[in-house]
Write an enzyme that holds these catalytic residues in place. Structure first.
Site, PDB file in Angstrom:
ATOM      1  N   HIS A  37       0.860 -13.354  -3.703  1.00 50.81           N
ATOM      2  CA  HIS A  37       0.433 -12.387  -2.674  1.00 50.81           C
ATOM      3  C   HIS A  37       1.207 -12.615  -1.369  1.00 50.81           C
ATOM      4  CE1 HIS A  37      -3.487 -12.918  -5.024  1.00 50.81           C
ATOM      5  NE2 HIS A  37      -3.289 -11.620  -5.131  1.00 50.81           N
ATOM      6  N   GLY A 147       3.589  -6.483  -6.885  1.00 46.86           N
ATOM      7  CA  GLY A 147       4.232  -7.558  -7.621  1.00 46.86           C
ATOM      8  C   GLY A 147       4.681  -7.119  -9.013  1.00 46.86           C
TER       9      GLY A 147
HETATM   10  P1  AMP Z   1      -4.266  -8.729  -7.100  1.00 47.24           P
HETATM   11  O1  AMP Z   1      -4.907  -9.442  -5.981  1.00 47.24           O
HETATM   12  O2  AMP Z   1      -4.271  -9.481  -8.393  1.00 47.24           O
HETATM   13  O3  AMP Z   1      -4.721  -7.295  -7.254  1.00 47.24           O
HETATM   14  O4  AMP Z   1      -2.728  -8.619  -6.727  1.00 47.24           O
HETATM   15  C1  AMP Z   1      -2.320  -8.003  -5.529  1.00 47.24           C
HETATM   16  C2  AMP Z   1      -0.829  -7.801  -5.559  1.00 47.24           C
HETATM   17  O5  AMP Z   1      -0.180  -9.079  -5.688  1.00 47.24           O
HETATM   18  C3  AMP Z   1      -0.352  -6.945  -6.745  1.00 47.24           C
HETATM   19  O6  AMP Z   1       0.703  -6.103  -6.317  1.00 47.24           O
HETATM   20  C4  AMP Z   1       0.143  -7.988  -7.713  1.00 47.24           C
HETATM   21  O7  AMP Z   1       1.121  -7.506  -8.602  1.00 47.24           O
HETATM   22  C5  AMP Z   1       0.722  -9.021  -6.772  1.00 47.24           C
HETATM   23  N1  AMP Z   1       0.815 -10.319  -7.429  1.00 47.24           N
HETATM   24  C6  AMP Z   1      -0.186 -10.982  -8.087  1.00 47.24           C
HETATM   25  N2  AMP Z   1       0.283 -12.134  -8.616  1.00 47.24           N
HETATM   26  C7  AMP Z   1       1.608 -12.193  -8.303  1.00 47.24           C
HETATM   27  C8  AMP Z   1       2.654 -13.137  -8.563  1.00 47.24           C
HETATM   28  N3  AMP Z   1       2.437 -14.260  -9.276  1.00 47.24           N
HETATM   29  N4  AMP Z   1       3.881 -12.873  -8.078  1.00 47.24           N
HETATM   30  C9  AMP Z   1       4.114 -11.738  -7.366  1.00 47.24           C
HETATM   31  N5  AMP Z   1       3.178 -10.823  -7.085  1.00 47.24           N
HETATM   32  C10 AMP Z   1       1.937 -11.036  -7.542  1.00 47.24           C
END
Ligand code: AMP
Length: 280
Positions: A37, A147
């Protein structure tokens, strides 16, 4: 470093947003933040004059038997991480702010949302597309950061953004991994020490398939079998699906010719993890 401002209601958000210099970059999250994030927030900080992040565990994207109730949360820690990354404004709406009584309007994306995660998690992308459309309307950013870890989500959001004429550039950032290759995820916190060790099979399986592809293997089914064979060799892991699909359409391939998305969902114990590599 300027202080982070945190707002909850739509009215506060709109007022604080007005005061930000353009271009505004936006990072939507469900919180319990990790380096993945934060990499999005840093990229937004580099590219934009104002940076907004949201933290909202969106009930609409969880299925009835999924982990909404136990999804990990730590708002004070999240806010200090966002502040350290130079974010200007954190929006932490409640479910009542996002879905007030009487709410009945949904955004659905057809083709791209159907396979893979969409097939395993009915209604998931309807929840994602709806909440992101609402967040986009409220924050009105010039750029939004997602991501590669959630590759299909990024594809669905890009499609929705174009189809609904949001004047927003979608920026997709590389997957951030732990030292042993496990993709960072808020859900990794569910893993026991044994499961955490077993979960490294996901990266090893993707790496083995990529190596085969780099060595000239173009048969998509063979590449899928490289992945599933390795996952089956790990007693704590259970494959839900493995896909080798066209990068743009997400249709399953017979032969890898151009850019392909090798992706999978795996249960490690009771925890469902997803990951992917881009091939070609
Ligand atoms: P989430 O909190 O899981 O909904 O993720 C929020 C954002 O962070 C989304 O765009 C995800 O794709 C991105 N994200 C989550 N994990 C990763 C990671 N390991 N590397 C890069 N981006 C990530």
């Amino acid at each position: 470093m300027a202080a982070l401002r945190t707002v909850t209601t739509l009215q506060e958000l709109r007022q604080a947003r007005e005061a930000l210099p353009a271009p505004v970059g936006f990072v939507p999250t469900m919180g319990y933040l990790h380096e993945g994030h934060i990499s999005l927030a840093r990229r937004a900080r580099q590219e934009c004059a104002g940076v907004v992040a949201s933290i909202f565990v969106n009930p609409a994207q969880f299925g009835p038997n999924e982990d909404l109730a136990k999804y990990p949360r730590d708002l004070p820690r999240d806010l200090s991480l966002l502040e350290a990354a130079g974010v200007d404004l954190a929006w932490t709406p409640t479910p009542e702010v996002m879905y007030p009584p009487g709410f009945q309007t949904w955004v659905t994306v057809d083709g791209l949302a159907a396979p893979l995660e969409g097939a395993q998690r009915p209604g998931h992308f309807r929840g994602v597309a709806t909440v992101v459309a609402k967040l986009f309307n409220a924050v009105a950013p010039q750029k939004a950061y997602f991501g590669q870890k959630d590759a299909q989500q990024a594809a669905v959001i890009r499609r929705m953004t174009g189809d609904l004429d949001f004047p927003i550039e979608i920026v997709v950032c590389p997957t951030v991994r732990e030292a042993d290759g496990l993709a960072m995820s808020s859900r990794n916190s569910y893993l026991s020490p044994d499961e955490r060790q077993a979960a490294t099979v996901i990266f090893r399986a993707l790496s083995a398939a990529k190596a085969a592809c780099d060595n000239g293997e173009r048969d998509a089914e063979t590449l899928r079998r490289v992945v599933s064979g390795m996952i089956e060799g790990e007693p704590l892991a259970r494959m839900q699906y493995v896909s080798c699909a066209d990068y743009d359409t997400l249709e399953e391939l017979q032969t890898v010719t151009g850019k392909a998305l090798l992706s999978m969902a795996v249960f490690v114990g009771k925890t469902r993890l997803i990951d992917n590599f881009v091939l070609g």
